[in-house]
Design an enzyme around this catalytic site. Sequence first.
Site, PDB file in Angstrom:
ATOM      1  N   HIS A 229       0.855  -1.201   0.000  1.00 55.02           N
ATOM      2  CA  HIS A 229       0.000   0.000   0.000  1.00 55.02           C
ATOM      3  C   HIS A 229       0.878   1.235   0.000  1.00 55.02           C
ATOM      4  O   HIS A 229       2.078   1.179   0.277  1.00 55.02           O
ATOM      5  CB  HIS A 229      -0.956   0.013   1.194  1.00 55.02           C
ATOM      6  CG  HIS A 229      -0.247   0.107   2.537  1.00 55.02           C
ATOM      7  ND1 HIS A 229       0.340   1.255   2.994  1.00 55.02           N
ATOM      8  CD2 HIS A 229      -0.035  -0.827   3.497  1.00 55.02           C
ATOM      9  CE1 HIS A 229       0.872   1.054   4.182  1.00 55.02           C
ATOM     10  NE2 HIS A 229       0.669  -0.215   4.508  1.00 55.02           N
ATOM     11  N   ASP A 356      -4.092 -18.950  12.134  1.00 57.81           N
ATOM     12  CA  ASP A 356      -3.023 -19.590  12.883  1.00 57.81           C
ATOM     13  C   ASP A 356      -3.113 -19.232  14.374  1.00 57.81           C
ATOM     14  O   ASP A 356      -3.016 -18.055  14.736  1.00 57.81           O
ATOM     15  CB  ASP A 356      -1.670 -19.139  12.326  1.00 57.81           C
ATOM     16  CG  ASP A 356      -0.537 -20.027  12.763  1.00 57.81           C
ATOM     17  OD1 ASP A 356      -0.214 -20.022  13.961  1.00 57.81           O
ATOM     18  OD2 ASP A 356       0.016 -20.751  11.902  1.00 57.81           O
ATOM     19  N   SER A 371       2.054  -5.220   6.785  1.00 55.27           N
ATOM     20  CA  SER A 371       1.712  -4.931   5.391  1.00 55.27           C
ATOM     21  C   SER A 371       2.863  -5.304   4.469  1.00 55.27           C
ATOM     22  O   SER A 371       4.012  -4.936   4.710  1.00 55.27           O
ATOM     23  CB  SER A 371       1.401  -3.441   5.207  1.00 55.27           C
ATOM     24  OG  SER A 371       0.305  -3.067   5.992  1.00 55.27           O
TER      25      SER A 371
END
Length: 422
Positions: A229, A356, A371
């Site tokens: 991003h 998880d 990210s």
Amino acid sequence: MIGAFLLVSIMVLCVFQPFKEYVQIPTKITVFEGQGITFPATLPVQAKVGGTDTSVDVSHNDGVVAVSGRKTGQGKVLLEMAGFPIKQMNVDVIPEYKVYPGGQSIGVKLNTVGVLVVGHHLVDTVDGKHSPGEIAGIQVGDIITKINGKTVEQMSDVAPFVQEAGKKGESLQIEIAREQETIETELTPLKDKDEDSYRIGLYIRDSAAGIGTMTFYDPKTMRYGALGHVISDMDTKKPIVVQDGQIVRSTVTSIEKGSNGVPGEKLARFSNDREAIGDITRNSPFGIFGKLHKDIQNGKMDEALPIALPHEVKEGPAKILTVVDEDKVEEFDVEVVSKIEQKFPATKGMVIKITDPKLLEKTGGIVQGMSGSPIIQDGKIIGAVTHVFVNDPTSGYGVHIEWMLNEAGIDIYNTEDEEKAS
């Protein structure tokens, strides 16, 4: 009569849904050499290769139409029912493309084009409090690129102009970049009554720093992609226009666990040597991009993996690579909850959910700094983690890897070669 009408209606509805499936089959698809794509076949449809093309193979059995790429090139697949054509697909077969997955925690240092205006302040003069910058019409988010016709590259470039103009009682000719426009204005510095110096009433910044995660790199070109991003200024919330920058190794020191309404965060420090392992040339909606100075390894998957195109991504189990402790890259289970088969670049290509138990216990889900973590499914890199859902930190968005490769300047379709050949 009514009974007959109902019977016909039911028969039409039964046929309509399977036929609708064929209407939704794309007229153009891209597959990698040696790989393929399947479509449901609930109607008695025959699939065959158009003409004498040898680039593709087709088969139709067990309720599935399979289209696979034999060799690089272009071909056609014809779908027929009762001898009548109902769909033609143009198929581009391209060579398989592999890149190395990332997962490493990286430190990011960006230098802006010019100096970024991040706020206004009032100068306390003998005539009252004023902001010369605000009076000149300069807005938060503007980038000062020139003063008196001379290029401004960093904050230290500004002060000499301001003090000289102030002492002479002159105005500064300011050139700023705002969105896609170049704007010129005049600014008159004012003297602070409590200090023997002049001020312009603006808070400015010329660099930014943070952490994120490496997504991939191509060993042939040394091009990489990270974050997934855009990097925006923390004050203006606007994308930073990059002049240059560097990435360095970073170490995760602790995790602030996320909860509903409060995103978590990786806390990290830059490596002690602060050695730049790559440069930054682009800051886009799909991440940061540039070239590495040398090969890097993640210690978990140190081999090149094939990439997946958007239509190959499927709902179901996947894994991400990321760091939650020091500099150790680990593999964690996630699930692709939904996907969008995008034909054009867009940032929100899939929704993923952390499944998880170890990662959920450690982070609460997706946290800031994660990210860019590569998403792996069926041995292929399908994309990268981009955003967390604020009200559900276990879930967030992912971006398709194809768009990140495109932003990195990696042409998986070999269109440059085709243009040269033509």
